[in-house]
Design a protein around this motif. Structure first.
Motif, PDB file in Angstrom:
ATOM      1  N   TRP A 125       0.851  -1.191   0.000  1.00  0.00           N
ATOM      2  CA  TRP A 125       0.000   0.000   0.000  1.00  0.00           C
ATOM      3  C   TRP A 125       0.887   1.241   0.000  1.00  0.00           C
ATOM      4  O   TRP A 125       1.864   1.315   0.751  1.00  0.00           O
ATOM      5  CB  TRP A 125      -0.902   0.033   1.234  1.00  0.00           C
ATOM      6  N   GLN A 129      -3.340   3.669  -1.231  1.00  0.00           N
ATOM      7  CA  GLN A 129      -3.696   3.039  -2.500  1.00  0.00           C
ATOM      8  C   GLN A 129      -2.980   1.695  -2.623  1.00  0.00           C
ATOM      9  O   GLN A 129      -1.778   1.587  -2.340  1.00  0.00           O
ATOM     10  CB  GLN A 129      -3.310   3.942  -3.671  1.00  0.00           C
ATOM     11  N   ILE A 130      -3.711   0.671  -3.046  1.00  0.00           N
ATOM     12  CA  ILE A 130      -3.122  -0.647  -3.217  1.00  0.00           C
ATOM     13  C   ILE A 130      -2.275  -0.662  -4.479  1.00  0.00           C
ATOM     14  O   ILE A 130      -2.659  -0.090  -5.510  1.00  0.00           O
ATOM     15  CB  ILE A 130      -4.221  -1.736  -3.275  1.00  0.00           C
ATOM     16  N   ASP A 187     -14.355   2.226   0.635  1.00  0.00           N
ATOM     17  CA  ASP A 187     -13.115   2.997   0.589  1.00  0.00           C
ATOM     18  C   ASP A 187     -12.504   2.879  -0.802  1.00  0.00           C
ATOM     19  O   ASP A 187     -12.492   1.788  -1.383  1.00  0.00           O
ATOM     20  CB  ASP A 187     -12.102   2.450   1.607  1.00  0.00           C
ATOM     21  N   THR A 189      -9.542   2.259  -3.118  1.00  0.00           N
ATOM     22  CA  THR A 189      -8.242   1.604  -2.943  1.00  0.00           C
ATOM     23  C   THR A 189      -7.301   1.842  -4.120  1.00  0.00           C
ATOM     24  O   THR A 189      -6.091   1.668  -3.972  1.00  0.00           O
ATOM     25  CB  THR A 189      -8.420   0.091  -2.748  1.00  0.00           C
ATOM     26  N   HIS A 205      -8.191  -5.586  -1.412  1.00  0.00           N
ATOM     27  CA  HIS A 205      -7.694  -4.804  -2.557  1.00  0.00           C
ATOM     28  C   HIS A 205      -8.837  -4.212  -3.368  1.00  0.00           C
ATOM     29  O   HIS A 205      -8.773  -3.065  -3.771  1.00  0.00           O
ATOM     30  CB  HIS A 205      -6.731  -5.610  -3.432  1.00  0.00           C
ATOM     31  N   HIS A 206      -9.897  -4.963  -3.624  1.00  0.00           N
ATOM     32  CA  HIS A 206     -11.139  -4.354  -4.118  1.00  0.00           C
ATOM     33  C   HIS A 206     -12.271  -5.378  -4.096  1.00  0.00           C
ATOM     34  O   HIS A 206     -12.088  -6.531  -4.448  1.00  0.00           O
ATOM     35  CB  HIS A 206     -10.987  -3.728  -5.508  1.00  0.00           C
TER      36      HIS A 206
END
Length: 279
Positions: A125, A129-130, A187, A189, A205-206
């Motif tokens: 991260w 952001q991933i 959120d 990502t 992650h999503h």
């Protein structure tokens, strides 16, 4: 994420694909609907809607349903099944750093991703952001490394799998973010400029993504084959109540029957949220 409902024109052919090719099992079949999944968990619901036609090119809707396998061996078994039974439905593969993924298109044009996650401790991260990428992933090499004889013979069909994430085609990313982050409460990502946005809950992650790669400028959907509904599983009734209040605060209509919340995103994609024990 809960199950994804698809509106289909040929129920028998679609059932055969998800059962015999993707390696899901039929959990329930009731008249015009078939529910498929693994270990009692619904993943895809096929609802027969023979009067509908395919959406026009460039419409909003489903980009793909992503089915998450718990082991690379189980993923390899599913990949092998597709390669053996329906190789023409394979559309690509990628190593996304957080996961290894293989992509397909079902007989009615709905996208499918079959994937396995690396351990969260291996994810990176940066400023919230991933870090994801699209790196080459050779499906034959993956099979050579992870497919066992037992798995090839169906030994992993009883292992769990689930909807890991759902990826939608939308008209524009800014409106998608306003709905899925600001109103729905996910959120953000990751974001690819004005092309795609990735969102999740709980540091994944999503759980959902929205892109404009095939649908930039698309308006609300008209009734058509394809995506029927995306199910969201919330942890408890308090979370469900907070979701209802947040959506209404942002001006979105919510239908609450005492057990579920049903609402549409800006492109008329239907979502249904539930919580354990409600109703």
């Amino acid at each position: 994420m809960g199950a994804v409902t698809l509106l289909v024109g040929d129920l028998d052919a679609m059932t055969a694909y998800y059962r015999d090719v993707v390696t899901l099992e039929v959990l329930a079949a009731d008249g015009g609907a078939v529910t498929l999944g693994r270990v009692g968990r619904p993943i895809v619901v096929l609802r027969h809607e023979p009067a509908l036609r395919h959406a026009t090119r460039g419409s909003a809707g489903l980009f793909h349903t992503a089915i998450l396998f718990e082991t690379q061996t189980a993923l390899a078994a599913a990949l092998y099944s597709v390669a053996r039974s329906a190789p023409g439905t394979f559309t690509g593969s990628a190593d996304h750093l957080v996961s290894q993924a293989f992509y397909f298109t079902d007989p009615e044009g709905n996208g499918i991703e079959l994937y396995w996650d690396r351990a969260r401790t291996d994810w990176s991260w940066v400023h919230g952001q991933i870090e994801m990428a699209t790196l080459a992933l050779d499906p034959n090499a993956f099979l050579g490394e992870h497919l066992t004889e037992e798995a090839a013979l169906g030994g992993t069909r009883q292992e769990a799998a689930s909807v890991g994430h759902v990826h939608l085609s939308v008209g524009d990313v800014a409106t998608a973010r306003a709905f899925y982050v600001d109103a729905l409460g996910f959120d953000e990502t990751a974001r690819l400029g004005d092309q795609a946005v990735f969102v999740s809950a709980g540091g994944y992650h999503h759980h959902m993504a929205m892109n404009v790669w095939n649908s930039r400028g698309a308006g609300p959907r008209m009734p058509a084959l394809g995506l029927g509904r995306v199910d969201l599983a919330l942890p408890d009734d308090d979370a469900l109540g907070a979701l209802s209040e947040r959506l209404r605060h942002h001006g979105f209509e919510v239908r609450d029957d005492g057990r579920t919340l049903r609402f549409d995103d800006p492109w008329s994609n239907l979502l249904e949220a539930t919580a354990p024990g409600r109703g």
